[in-house]
Motif scaffolding. Sequence first.
Motif, short mmCIF file in Angstrom:
data_model
loop_
_atom_site.label_atom_id
_atom_site.label_comp_id
_atom_site.label_asym_id
_atom_site.label_seq_id
_atom_site.Cartn_x
_atom_site.Cartn_y
_atom_site.Cartn_z
N LEU A 24 0.82 -1.22 0.00
CA LEU A 24 0.00 0.00 0.00
C LEU A 24 0.85 1.27 0.00
N GLN A 25 1.69 1.41 -1.01
CA GLN A 25 2.52 2.61 -1.14
C GLN A 25 1.69 3.83 -1.53
N ASN A 26 0.52 3.58 -2.11
CA ASN A 26 -0.44 4.65 -2.42
C ASN A 26 -1.70 4.32 -1.64
N ARG A 27 -2.01 5.11 -0.61
CA ARG A 27 -3.01 4.65 0.35
C ARG A 27 -3.67 5.82 1.08
N VAL A 28 -4.64 5.44 1.90
CA VAL A 28 -5.26 6.36 2.85
C VAL A 28 -4.93 5.87 4.25
N ASP A 29 -4.45 6.80 5.10
CA ASP A 29 -4.07 6.45 6.47
C ASP A 29 -5.07 7.04 7.46
N ASN A 109 -3.65 16.58 -1.95
CA ASN A 109 -4.84 17.33 -1.51
C ASN A 109 -6.10 16.48 -1.45
N LYS A 110 -5.97 15.19 -1.75
CA LYS A 110 -7.08 14.25 -1.58
C LYS A 110 -6.87 13.36 -0.37
N ASP A 111 -5.91 13.77 0.48
CA ASP A 111 -5.62 13.08 1.73
C ASP A 111 -5.06 11.68 1.51
N ARG A 112 -4.42 11.48 0.37
CA ARG A 112 -3.76 10.20 0.11
C ARG A 112 -2.27 10.33 0.36
N THR A 113 -1.67 9.26 0.87
CA THR A 113 -0.24 9.20 1.10
C THR A 113 0.41 8.35 0.01
N ILE A 114 1.38 8.93 -0.69
CA ILE A 114 2.11 8.23 -1.74
C ILE A 114 3.57 8.17 -1.33
N LYS A 115 4.08 6.97 -1.16
CA LYS A 115 5.45 6.81 -0.65
C LYS A 115 6.36 6.24 -1.73
N SER A 116 7.48 6.91 -1.93
CA SER A 116 8.53 6.42 -2.83
C SER A 116 9.75 6.12 -1.96
N GLN A 197 -5.20 1.71 4.13
CA GLN A 197 -6.16 1.12 3.22
C GLN A 197 -6.03 1.74 1.82
N GLU A 198 -6.48 1.01 0.81
CA GLU A 198 -6.51 1.59 -0.55
C GLU A 198 -7.52 2.72 -0.60
N LYS A 199 -8.67 2.50 0.02
CA LYS A 199 -9.70 3.52 0.14
C LYS A 199 -10.23 3.50 1.56
N MET A 200 -10.52 4.69 2.09
CA MET A 200 -11.02 4.78 3.44
C MET A 200 -12.32 4.00 3.60
#
Length: 253
Positions: A24-29, A109-116, A197-200
């Motif tokens: 879940l490198q692209n996710r909602v926390d 700005n959509k409250d998503r966390t993207i981790k590289s 999660q992928e989506k809240m």
Amino acid sequence: MDNLNKILSRFNPVSLTEMSNVQLQNRVDTKYVFEASLLPSILSELIPYYSILEIESNRFSNYKTLYYDNCKLNSYTQHHNGKSNRIKVRFREYVESNLSFLEVKFKNNKDRTIKSRIKVKNIEELLSESSKKFIEQHSFYLGNELNPVLWNNFTRLTLVHKTQKERLTIDLNLSFKAVNNGKEKLLKNTIIAEVKQEKMSVNSDFIKTIKKYYIRRSSMSKYCIGFALVNEKLKSNNFKERILKLKKIENAA
């Protein structure tokens, strides 16, 4: 601790390899902060729904983190001021696995966390040229403008949902140390739990469980709150409520 170990032993184990489908490198926390005394009861209720990460028979994992920021503390200030599309840069060592990574976290700005992230030999207290290049590729920072500012250590439990694409991290024994003044802060009675999660979805079994204890979700940046705790003169008005909550939890121990 003995009681906690007994409860953890009742979870089915999962390996790092088996966890690969919930990176879940692209996710909602979604984060929750609560007293350590509640942890055994909460974990007991999660046993039917989650497995636990186990590395070499160990279900506790120790993490070491070094955060970077520029001289204006833009990473800290942007979060404090509620700015979206912000960046955090850190090195993280997974002690038991003997692995270290340079990570760039982008909160959009959509409250998503993207981790590289990229694997590195060890935590760098002086950025290498390859690390600078990676940071510049994945953020709006220049490598030469960043300096180490905060150490953060903690112990983590990682739970993986048995049927949903969801990961739950539970952090305890948190400590912070400022690079500039050497001041330290320990949080011995505070737990930070984070649902990834992928989506809240409030259908998370952890979220359903935590509601029974009247614990509400709480934004809690380890970097920002930790840095404020060890730099009392720093502007932290917008973090005041969270800092007061931590002090209340710690004083209740």
